[in-house]
Design an enzyme around this catalytic site. Structure first.
Site, PDB file in Angstrom:
ATOM      1  N   SER A 274      83.965  83.715  47.963  1.00 10.46           N
ATOM      2  CA  SER A 274      84.633  82.510  48.461  1.00 10.46           C
ATOM      3  C   SER A 274      85.362  81.798  47.331  1.00 10.46           C
ATOM      4  O   SER A 274      85.066  82.007  46.145  1.00 10.46           O
ATOM      5  CB  SER A 274      83.611  81.558  49.103  1.00 10.46           C
ATOM      6  OG  SER A 274      82.971  80.807  48.099  1.00 10.46           O
TER       7      SER A 274
ATOM      8  N   ARG B  33      75.765  85.078  60.438  1.00  6.66           N
ATOM      9  CA  ARG B  33      75.370  84.733  59.072  1.00  6.66           C
ATOM     10  C   ARG B  33      73.920  85.163  58.871  1.00  6.66           C
ATOM     11  O   ARG B  33      73.054  84.861  59.697  1.00  6.66           O
ATOM     12  CB  ARG B  33      75.488  83.227  58.812  1.00  6.66           C
ATOM     13  CG  ARG B  33      75.130  82.888  57.359  1.00  6.66           C
ATOM     14  CD  ARG B  33      75.370  81.440  56.990  1.00  6.66           C
ATOM     15  NE  ARG B  33      75.209  81.257  55.551  1.00  6.66           N
ATOM     16  CZ  ARG B  33      75.877  80.410  54.800  1.00  6.66           C
ATOM     17  NH1 ARG B  33      76.789  79.633  55.358  1.00  6.66           N
ATOM     18  NH2 ARG B  33      75.660  80.317  53.502  1.00  6.66           N
TER      19      ARG B  33
ATOM     20  N   ASP C  98      74.944  86.653  53.438  1.00  7.82           N
ATOM     21  CA  ASP C  98      74.226  85.698  52.594  1.00  7.82           C
ATOM     22  C   ASP C  98      72.798  86.178  52.299  1.00  7.82           C
ATOM     23  O   ASP C  98      72.175  86.834  53.136  1.00  7.82           O
ATOM     24  CB  ASP C  98      74.186  84.333  53.304  1.00  7.82           C
ATOM     25  CG  ASP C  98      73.775  83.216  52.365  1.00  7.82           C
ATOM     26  OD1 ASP C  98      73.775  83.424  51.134  1.00  7.82           O
ATOM     27  OD2 ASP C  98      73.442  82.121  52.861  1.00  7.82           O
TER      28      ASP C  98
ATOM     29  N   ARG D 197      69.830  88.745  39.986  1.00  2.19           N
ATOM     30  CA  ARG D 197      70.730  88.522  41.134  1.00  2.19           C
ATOM     31  C   ARG D 197      71.725  89.671  41.313  1.00  2.19           C
ATOM     32  O   ARG D 197      72.087  90.038  42.425  1.00  2.19           O
ATOM     33  CB  ARG D 197      71.478  87.201  40.966  1.00  2.19           C
ATOM     34  CG  ARG D 197      70.578  85.969  41.053  1.00  2.19           C
ATOM     35  CD  ARG D 197      71.367  84.693  40.800  1.00  2.19           C
ATOM     36  NE  ARG D 197      72.420  84.509  41.795  1.00  2.19           N
ATOM     37  CZ  ARG D 197      72.241  84.016  43.011  1.00  2.19           C
ATOM     38  NH1 ARG D 197      71.041  83.641  43.406  1.00  2.19           N
ATOM     39  NH2 ARG D 197      73.249  83.877  43.838  1.00  2.19           N
TER      40      ARG D 197
ATOM     41  N   GLU E  83      84.919  79.029  46.449  1.00  3.48           N
ATOM     42  CA  GLU E  83      83.939  78.186  45.752  1.00  3.48           C
ATOM     43  C   GLU E  83      83.017  79.009  44.837  1.00  3.48           C
ATOM     44  O   GLU E  83      82.304  78.460  43.996  1.00  3.48           O
ATOM     45  CB  GLU E  83      83.070  77.418  46.768  1.00  3.48           C
ATOM     46  CG  GLU E  83      83.786  76.255  47.466  1.00  3.48           C
ATOM     47  CD  GLU E  83      84.860  76.726  48.459  1.00  3.48           C
ATOM     48  OE1 GLU E  83      84.620  77.719  49.169  1.00  3.48           O
ATOM     49  OE2 GLU E  83      85.949  76.106  48.501  1.00  3.48           O
ATOM     50  N   ASN E  84      83.024  80.330  45.016  1.00  2.00           N
ATOM     51  CA  ASN E  84      82.120  81.165  44.214  1.00  2.00           C
ATOM     52  C   ASN E  84      82.487  81.200  42.727  1.00  2.00           C
ATOM     53  O   ASN E  84      81.687  81.631  41.896  1.00  2.00           O
ATOM     54  CB  ASN E  84      82.067  82.605  44.755  1.00  2.00           C
ATOM     55  CG  ASN E  84      81.242  82.743  46.022  1.00  2.00           C
ATOM     56  OD1 ASN E  84      81.457  83.664  46.822  1.00  2.00           O
ATOM     57  ND2 ASN E  84      80.300  81.838  46.247  1.00  2.00           N
TER      58      ASN E  84
HETATM   59  C1  FPP Z   1      75.773  85.506  49.152  1.00  2.00           C
HETATM   60  O1  FPP Z   1      74.520  85.733  48.598  1.00  2.00           O
HETATM   61  C2  FPP Z   1      76.640  86.603  48.842  1.00  2.00           C
HETATM   62  C3  FPP Z   1      77.758  86.515  48.078  1.00  2.00           C
HETATM   63  C4  FPP Z   1      78.218  85.290  47.427  1.00  2.00           C
HETATM   64  C5  FPP Z   1      78.575  87.672  47.824  1.00  2.00           C
HETATM   65  C6  FPP Z   1      78.597  88.724  48.885  1.00  2.00           C
HETATM   66  C7  FPP Z   1      78.798  89.980  48.194  1.00  2.00           C
HETATM   67  C8  FPP Z   1      78.292  91.164  48.537  1.00  2.00           C
HETATM   68  C9  FPP Z   1      77.565  91.451  49.765  1.00  2.00           C
HETATM   69  C10 FPP Z   1      78.426  92.287  47.621  1.00  2.00           C
HETATM   70  C11 FPP Z   1      79.780  92.440  47.116  1.00  2.00           C
HETATM   71  C12 FPP Z   1      80.676  93.144  48.013  1.00  2.00           C
HETATM   72  C13 FPP Z   1      81.945  93.285  47.713  1.00  2.00           C
HETATM   73  C14 FPP Z   1      82.832  94.176  48.490  1.00  2.00           C
HETATM   74  C15 FPP Z   1      82.484  92.542  46.568  1.00  2.00           C
HETATM   75  P1  FPP Z   1      73.984  84.687  47.534  1.00  2.00           P
HETATM   76  O2  FPP Z   1      74.249  85.234  46.187  1.00  2.00           O
HETATM   77  O3  FPP Z   1      74.579  83.343  47.790  1.00  2.00           O
HETATM   78  O4  FPP Z   1      72.466  84.716  47.857  1.00  2.00           O
HETATM   79  P2  FPP Z   1      71.443  83.483  47.763  1.00  2.00           P
HETATM   80  O5  FPP Z   1      71.979  82.417  48.687  1.00  2.00           O
HETATM   81  O6  FPP Z   1      70.176  84.074  48.238  1.00  2.00           O
HETATM   82  O7  FPP Z   1      71.422  83.068  46.330  1.00  2.00           O
END
Ligand code: FPP
Length: 252
Positions: free
Chosen positions: A70, A193, A25, A38, A72-73
């Site tokens: 996820s 996390r 995260d 982003r 939810e993403n």
């Molecule tokens: C959370 O950060 C991260 C994610 C939703 C995606 C995780 C993805 C990666 C680490 C890179 C992709 C890797 C692969 C293999 C696909 P956030 O975007 O929610 O950050 P924030 O909470 O600071 O906005």
């Protein structure tokens, strides 16, 4: 690791988590803090993932599960969803050879039906190529959400019961676990996390019933070998009782 110097009880000195699961995260906040889009945060997140897979292998971690997308993403802006899909494809295309050479087995958990055909076939290719590898297991949680996973398992169970091939009286936690995406994967010993948030966000809710939780302040793109060791040290200082009263030795 210098656990003795860090003041941890000696009996836990060599306690290592066999399975570490990570909620990666903070990509967005990492990017924002640098005035970047982003997408740049997610790209840096892939670099952190590469470092972490290598470090986990070096540290003898047997199972590493990462929450990459996820269920939810999908509610994120279309362009961000497409960036994340693109990054998974790029990760598999660019890193699969190195991962395979390092003896890492790749597995994916999550709902595959909702994914595009090209992503599904890349995942299948990665799983097939690395199926016999033994050095480490890398589980990518993609289009994954615990509630969705549990609901899918319950549906399969109910269908079998309705067809008369399964007796509802046989529903035990162990039997139900066999219907989950993780049926061949041990429960995580440690869930990490990053980014300072302290919640599970629909990640391994069933499997994490007795996992130790470690929340770290750093954003995911800043994660690397030192942070992984720090999380493992924190785990080594915990006393795991699994609902009982005496610490059970879960050392490898
Ligand atoms: C959370 O950060 C991260 C994610 C939703 C995606 C995780 C993805 C990666 C680490 C890179 C992709 C890797 C692969 C293999 C696909 P956030 O975007 O929610 O950050 P924030 O909470 O600071 O906005």
């Amino acid at each position: 690791m210098q656990l003795r110097d860090a003041g941890f009880p000696e009996r836990n000195r060599d306690l290592k988590p066999a399975h570490i699961a990570i909620i990666m995260d903070g990509n967005g906040r990492w990017a924002k803090a640098r005035g970047l889009p982003r997408a740049a945060g997610h790209r840096a997140g892939v670099e952190a993932l590469r470092r972490t897979v290598r470090a986990a292998g070096d540290l003898g971690v047997e199972w590493l599960t990462v929450y990459a997308f996820s269920s939810e993403n999908w509610s994120r802006p279309k362009s961000e969803v497409s960036d994340l899909m693109g990054l998974l494809k790029m990760f598999i295309r660019r890193d699969l050879a190195e991962i395979h050479q390092a003896g890492v087995r790749v597995l994916m958990i999550g709902e595959r039906d909702g994914l595009s055909r090209d992503i599904r076939s890349l995942i299948e290719e990665a799983e097939a190529l690395t199926a016999a590898n033994k050095a480490m297991n890398l589980v990518i949680a993609f289009n994954y959400g615990s509630r969705d996973e549990i609901a899918r398992a319950a549906r399969t169970f109910a269908e079998a019961a309705a067809a008369g091939t399964l007796d509802p009286a046989e529903i035990t936690p162990e039997a139900f676990g066999q219907f989950l995406d993780t049926r061949h994967i041990p429960d995580p010993d440690l869930i990490v996390r990053t980014s300072g948030e302290q919640r599970l966000s629909n990640f391994l809710l069933w499997q994490g019933a007795y996992s130790e939780l470690v929340f770290m302040p750093c954003y995911w793109p800043d994660f690397g070998p030192a942070e992984l060791e720090q999380a493992i040290e924190s785990f080594a200082g915990r006393e795991r009782r699994f609902g009982g009263v005496v610490a059970r030795d879960v050392a490898l």
